[in-house]
Write a protein that holds these residues in place. Structure first.
Motif, PDB file in Angstrom:
ATOM      1  N   ASP A  71      12.517  -6.955  -6.637  1.00 10.88           N
ATOM      2  CA  ASP A  71      13.238  -7.602  -7.746  1.00 10.88           C
ATOM      3  C   ASP A  71      13.493  -9.082  -7.446  1.00 10.88           C
ATOM      4  O   ASP A  71      13.290  -9.949  -8.294  1.00 10.88           O
ATOM      5  CB  ASP A  71      14.585  -6.897  -7.981  1.00 10.88           C
ATOM      6  CG  ASP A  71      14.422  -5.548  -8.673  1.00 10.88           C
ATOM      7  OD1 ASP A  71      13.357  -5.299  -9.264  1.00 10.88           O
ATOM      8  OD2 ASP A  71      15.366  -4.733  -8.618  1.00 10.88           O
TER       9      ASP A  71
ATOM     10  N   HIS B   3      11.933   5.112  -1.316  1.00 13.66           N
ATOM     11  CA  HIS B   3      12.913   6.165  -1.018  1.00 13.66           C
ATOM     12  C   HIS B   3      13.472   6.845  -2.269  1.00 13.66           C
ATOM     13  O   HIS B   3      14.197   7.831  -2.177  1.00 13.66           O
ATOM     14  CB  HIS B   3      14.037   5.642  -0.109  1.00 13.66           C
ATOM     15  CG  HIS B   3      15.041   4.751  -0.774  1.00 13.66           C
ATOM     16  ND1 HIS B   3      16.271   5.219  -1.172  1.00 13.66           N
ATOM     17  CD2 HIS B   3      15.015   3.440  -1.099  1.00 13.66           C
ATOM     18  CE1 HIS B   3      16.964   4.198  -1.703  1.00 13.66           C
ATOM     19  NE2 HIS B   3      16.219   3.115  -1.669  1.00 13.66           N
ATOM     20  N   LYS B   4      13.117   6.315  -3.449  1.00 16.02           N
ATOM     21  CA  LYS B   4      13.570   6.974  -4.685  1.00 16.02           C
ATOM     22  C   LYS B   4      12.571   8.041  -5.124  1.00 16.02           C
ATOM     23  O   LYS B   4      12.818   8.764  -6.074  1.00 16.02           O
ATOM     24  CB  LYS B   4      13.730   5.949  -5.814  1.00 16.02           C
ATOM     25  CG  LYS B   4      14.628   4.773  -5.486  1.00 16.02           C
ATOM     26  CD  LYS B   4      16.085   5.130  -5.404  1.00 16.02           C
ATOM     27  CE  LYS B   4      16.900   3.851  -5.227  1.00 16.02           C
ATOM     28  NZ  LYS B   4      18.322   4.107  -5.084  1.00 16.02           N
TER      29      LYS B   4
ATOM     30  N   HIS C 239      20.430  -3.363 -12.250  1.00 12.76           N
ATOM     31  CA  HIS C 239      20.919  -3.142 -10.884  1.00 12.76           C
ATOM     32  C   HIS C 239      21.329  -4.499 -10.297  1.00 12.76           C
ATOM     33  O   HIS C 239      20.827  -5.544 -10.714  1.00 12.76           O
ATOM     34  CB  HIS C 239      19.786  -2.526 -10.052  1.00 12.76           C
ATOM     35  CG  HIS C 239      20.205  -2.091  -8.687  1.00 12.76           C
ATOM     36  ND1 HIS C 239      20.143  -2.929  -7.602  1.00 12.76           N
ATOM     37  CD2 HIS C 239      20.685  -0.911  -8.236  1.00 12.76           C
ATOM     38  CE1 HIS C 239      20.574  -2.269  -6.533  1.00 12.76           C
ATOM     39  NE2 HIS C 239      20.908  -1.052  -6.885  1.00 12.76           N
TER      40      HIS C 239
ATOM     41  N   SER D 277      10.487   1.382  -5.380  1.00 14.38           N
ATOM     42  CA  SER D 277      11.081   1.608  -4.070  1.00 14.38           C
ATOM     43  C   SER D 277      10.736   3.019  -3.597  1.00 14.38           C
ATOM     44  O   SER D 277      10.990   3.995  -4.308  1.00 14.38           O
ATOM     45  CB  SER D 277      12.596   1.451  -4.198  1.00 14.38           C
ATOM     46  OG  SER D 277      13.213   1.818  -2.994  1.00 14.38           O
TER      47      SER D 277
ATOM     48  N   ASP E  22      12.211  -3.592 -13.622  1.00 14.63           N
ATOM     49  CA  ASP E  22      12.670  -2.924 -12.421  1.00 14.63           C
ATOM     50  C   ASP E  22      12.494  -1.428 -12.718  1.00 14.63           C
ATOM     51  O   ASP E  22      13.284  -0.828 -13.450  1.00 14.63           O
ATOM     52  CB  ASP E  22      14.149  -3.280 -12.192  1.00 14.63           C
ATOM     53  CG  ASP E  22      14.769  -2.458 -11.071  1.00 14.63           C
ATOM     54  OD1 ASP E  22      14.155  -1.475 -10.623  1.00 14.63           O
ATOM     55  OD2 ASP E  22      15.892  -2.799 -10.656  1.00 14.63           O
TER      56      ASP E  22
ATOM     57  N   CYS F  21      11.571  -3.106   0.115  1.00  6.92           N
ATOM     58  CA  CYS F  21      12.458  -2.264  -0.707  1.00  6.92           C
ATOM     59  C   CYS F  21      12.417  -2.726  -2.165  1.00  6.92           C
ATOM     60  O   CYS F  21      11.817  -3.762  -2.472  1.00  6.92           O
ATOM     61  CB  CYS F  21      13.905  -2.338  -0.202  1.00  6.92           C
ATOM     62  SG  CYS F  21      14.575  -4.011  -0.127  1.00  6.92           S
ATOM     63  N   GLY F  22      13.088  -1.973  -3.020  1.00  8.53           N
ATOM     64  CA  GLY F  22      13.166  -2.352  -4.424  1.00  8.53           C
ATOM     65  C   GLY F  22      13.896  -3.680  -4.600  1.00  8.53           C
ATOM     66  O   GLY F  22      13.536  -4.498  -5.451  1.00  8.53           O
ATOM     67  N   THR F  23      14.912  -3.898  -3.780  1.00  6.93           N
ATOM     68  CA  THR F  23      15.688  -5.139  -3.869  1.00  6.93           C
ATOM     69  C   THR F  23      14.786  -6.353  -3.605  1.00  6.93           C
ATOM     70  O   THR F  23      14.850  -7.352  -4.328  1.00  6.93           O
ATOM     71  CB  THR F  23      16.853  -5.103  -2.844  1.00  6.93           C
ATOM     72  OG1 THR F  23      17.681  -3.977  -3.152  1.00  6.93           O
ATOM     73  CG2 THR F  23      17.673  -6.377  -2.871  1.00  6.93           C
TER      74      THR F  23
ATOM     75  N   MET G  72      15.164  -3.439 -16.987  1.00  2.00           N
ATOM     76  CA  MET G  72      14.838  -2.251 -16.178  1.00  2.00           C
ATOM     77  C   MET G  72      14.198  -1.158 -17.018  1.00  2.00           C
ATOM     78  O   MET G  72      14.472  -1.035 -18.206  1.00  2.00           O
ATOM     79  CB  MET G  72      16.091  -1.732 -15.477  1.00  2.00           C
ATOM     80  CG  MET G  72      17.098  -1.085 -16.376  1.00  2.00           C
ATOM     81  SD  MET G  72      18.793  -0.999 -15.667  1.00  2.00           S
ATOM     82  CE  MET G  72      18.547  -0.616 -13.987  1.00  2.00           C
TER      83      MET G  72
ATOM     84  N   ASN H 189      19.967   3.262 -13.461  1.00  2.00           N
ATOM     85  CA  ASN H 189      20.327   4.093 -12.312  1.00  2.00           C
ATOM     86  C   ASN H 189      21.657   4.831 -12.483  1.00  2.00           C
ATOM     87  O   ASN H 189      21.916   5.784 -11.766  1.00  2.00           O
ATOM     88  CB  ASN H 189      20.369   3.254 -11.031  1.00  2.00           C
ATOM     89  CG  ASN H 189      21.103   1.959 -11.210  1.00  2.00           C
ATOM     90  OD1 ASN H 189      20.740   1.140 -12.066  1.00  2.00           O
ATOM     91  ND2 ASN H 189      22.144   1.739 -10.430  1.00  2.00           N
TER      92      ASN H 189
ATOM     93  N   VAL I 287      12.445   0.985 -10.442  1.00  2.00           N
ATOM     94  CA  VAL I 287      12.814   1.699  -9.211  1.00  2.00           C
ATOM     95  C   VAL I 287      13.205   3.158  -9.498  1.00  2.00           C
ATOM     96  O   VAL I 287      12.858   4.054  -8.744  1.00  2.00           O
ATOM     97  CB  VAL I 287      13.936   0.929  -8.472  1.00  2.00           C
ATOM     98  CG1 VAL I 287      14.613   1.792  -7.429  1.00  2.00           C
ATOM     99  CG2 VAL I 287      13.361  -0.335  -7.833  1.00  2.00           C
ATOM    100  N   GLN I 288      13.916   3.398 -10.610  1.00  2.00           N
ATOM    101  CA  GLN I 288      14.337   4.775 -10.903  1.00  2.00           C
ATOM    102  C   GLN I 288      13.254   5.557 -11.651  1.00  2.00           C
ATOM    103  O   GLN I 288      13.382   6.769 -11.824  1.00  2.00           O
ATOM    104  CB  GLN I 288      15.630   4.777 -11.746  1.00  2.00           C
ATOM    105  CG  GLN I 288      16.846   4.277 -10.998  1.00  2.00           C
ATOM    106  CD  GLN I 288      17.312   5.255  -9.908  1.00  2.00           C
ATOM    107  OE1 GLN I 288      17.010   6.441  -9.932  1.00  2.00           O
ATOM    108  NE2 GLN I 288      18.058   4.742  -8.940  1.00  2.00           N
TER     109      GLN I 288
ATOM    110  N   ALA J 289      19.365   9.792  -7.515  1.00  4.95           N
ATOM    111  CA  ALA J 289      19.214   8.392  -7.938  1.00  4.95           C
ATOM    112  C   ALA J 289      19.614   7.456  -6.801  1.00  4.95           C
ATOM    113  O   ALA J 289      19.240   6.283  -6.789  1.00  4.95           O
ATOM    114  CB  ALA J 289      20.055   8.108  -9.181  1.00  4.95           C
TER     115      ALA J 289
HETATM  116  N1  PLP Z   1      16.838  -1.171  -8.810  1.00  2.00           N
HETATM  117  C1  PLP Z   1      17.380  -0.002  -9.201  1.00  2.00           C
HETATM  118  C2  PLP Z   1      17.364   0.373 -10.654  1.00  2.00           C
HETATM  119  C3  PLP Z   1      17.955   0.857  -8.268  1.00  2.00           C
HETATM  120  O1  PLP Z   1      18.500   2.005  -8.661  1.00  2.00           O
HETATM  121  C4  PLP Z   1      17.955   0.455  -6.900  1.00  2.00           C
HETATM  122  C5  PLP Z   1      18.615   1.301  -5.887  1.00  2.00           C
HETATM  123  O2  PLP Z   1      19.497   2.079  -6.169  1.00  2.00           O
HETATM  124  C6  PLP Z   1      17.351  -0.760  -6.554  1.00  2.00           C
HETATM  125  C7  PLP Z   1      16.813  -1.553  -7.524  1.00  2.00           C
HETATM  126  C8  PLP Z   1      17.300  -1.216  -5.114  1.00  2.00           C
HETATM  127  O3  PLP Z   1      16.350  -0.466  -4.411  1.00  2.00           O
HETATM  128  P1  PLP Z   1      16.364  -0.459  -2.800  1.00  2.00           P
HETATM  129  O4  PLP Z   1      17.433   0.471  -2.384  1.00  2.00           O
HETATM  130  O5  PLP Z   1      14.996   0.052  -2.405  1.00  2.00           O
HETATM  131  O6  PLP Z   1      16.561  -1.852  -2.361  1.00  2.00           O
END
Ligand code: PLP
Length: 376
Positions: free
Chosen positions: A77, A203-204, A102, A201, A178, A72-74, A149, A153, A180-181, A11
């Motif tokens: 979002d 890298h997940k 997150h 994202s 979100d 990235c995921g950030t 979400m 995570n 991402v997970q 995760a």
């Molecule tokens: N949202 C969730 C639910 C996450 O678990 C994460 C990263 O752990 C993120 C957003 C952020 O993703 P990133 O690391 O690609 O910025």
């Protein structure tokens, strides 16, 4: 033979898929042309970006022009939240989210609160589930966006996104998730989920770090977050990370094509892990709902220190995460464990194990048996 290092923190991030790296290499070496230029060196990067956009869209049931590459995921979002809020500046100012998001979402909301927006943080039940009835009560005429979400995570809980989106849409409110997970690990179709925006994202799901995307349903009003060049149809300036885009698409295709096989394997590991923990006879509490990301566990060991368990496991070559962090004065419990109302005696002893498709039965048994040794 057990290999020296056991990675059980998927995760947090995942290993780069070798096939994704192979697909990326030409764009880091010879095919370095800027896709926005007009000469022939731009041809391959441009074609690769278009193919990756189409492949990613197909993986989530979207159209290619609904996929916007981000870093990235950030970023995804931040864009969904701030881009929607600012689009309705001076008109609507309520944003509804959950208390277990997150920090990419929570800190964006805190920023918007400082800008005068009104943010409602919905509570969750003891399994981490957001209630559609609570959402309905929180929506008012000033509501511009709901962001919940898809999968948490820390505790892996999968939220009832389609139901929540339906409530938002009943009142004409936009819905972002979100995911991402979830992307690459759970089946996703943006039309079945009824979402207007979805963050991911790379890298997940075994893609490269520093790469993500935001799905934006056609016609969704959203302001740009990064102004600049004409990339991403004029909505997100910045020279494309061609290698990253290609690597992300290869990794997502691989995970979606193999999802059923991976899920079966992870559910088997899950069963084995619990069986081994039960055999050890130690007390523990498994957090989250029954509907969790396959292979993910947030486990609380009563009256123990999660961080001490983490360091002991690290010494044995096992990588995990805790749900609490110790500083010099106190143990800081995560906002997610607080939101599910976990007593401090359990929260302090919480460890997150997130297995991936490359983990083996032997590794899972080793981890469970080593925990038993630590607890002894
Ligand atoms: N949202 C969730 C639910 C996450 O678990 C994460 C990263 O752990 C993120 C957003 C952020 O993703 P990133 O690391 O690609 O910025």
């Amino acid at each position: 033979m057990i290999k020296h290092f056991i990675y059980a923190d998927h995760a947090a991030t995942t290993m780069l898929l070798p096939e994704a790296l192979e697909a990326m290499l030409p764009f880091l070496r010879t095919e370095y042309g800027n896709a926005s230029t007009l000469y022939s060196l731009a041809r391959k990067p441009k074609k690769a970006i278009a193919a990756a956009r189409a492949a990613i869209a197909k993986c989530i049931g979207a159209e290619p022009d609904e996929i916007f590459f981000t870093s990235c995921g950030t970023e995804s979002d931040n864009w969904a939240l701030k881009g929607t809020a600012f689009r309705f500046l001076g008109q609507k100012k309520r944003i509804i989210t959950s208390s277990i998001e997150h920090h990419a979402v929570l800190h964006s909301c805190a920023f918007l609160e400082r800008m005068g927006y009104d943010v409602v943080y919905l509570p969750v039940d003891e399994k981490g589930l957001v209630s559609p009835a609570d959402l309905e009560k929180a929506i008012n005429e000033a509501t511009v966006l709901v962001s919940i979400m898809m999968a948490n995570n820390e505790i892996g809980t999968i939220e009832p996104i389609a139901e929540l989106a339906e409530v938002a849409h009943k009142y004409g409110v936009l819905f972002h998730t979100d995911a991402v997970q979830a992307v690459g690990h759970l089946p996703i179709n943006v039309n079945h989920l009824c979402v207007d925006m979805l963050s991911a994202s790379a890298h997940k799901f075994n893609g490269p770090k520093g790469m993500g995307f935001l799905y934006v349903r056609k016609g969704t009003p959203l302001l740009n977050l990064l102004d600049g060049g004409a990339q991403e149809n004029g909505h997100r300036g910045g020279t494309e990370n061609v290698a990253g885009i290609v690597g992300m698409s290869e990794a997502l295709k691989f995970n979606v094509e193999n999802m059923q096989k991976h899920t079966e394997h992870l559910l088997n590991l899950q069963h084995l892990f619990i069986k081994e923990l039960d055999r050890s006879g130690f007390d523990y509490v498994l957090n989250g709902s029954e509907e969790r990301i396959p292979g993910s566990f947030s486990i609380s060991f009563p009256n123990r220190e999660g961080e001490a368990i983490l360091h002991r496991l690290d010494l044995m070559g096992v990588a995990v995460t805790t749900g609490s962090a110790c500083n010099s004065k106190e143990t800081v419990i995560s906002h997610v464990l607080k939101a599910i109302d976990l007593p401090d005696t359990l929260a302090k002893g919480t460890v997150r194990f997130t297995f991936g498709f490359e983990n083996t039965e032997e590794e899972v048994k080793y981890v469970a048996n080593y925990i038993a040794k630590i607890l002894k």
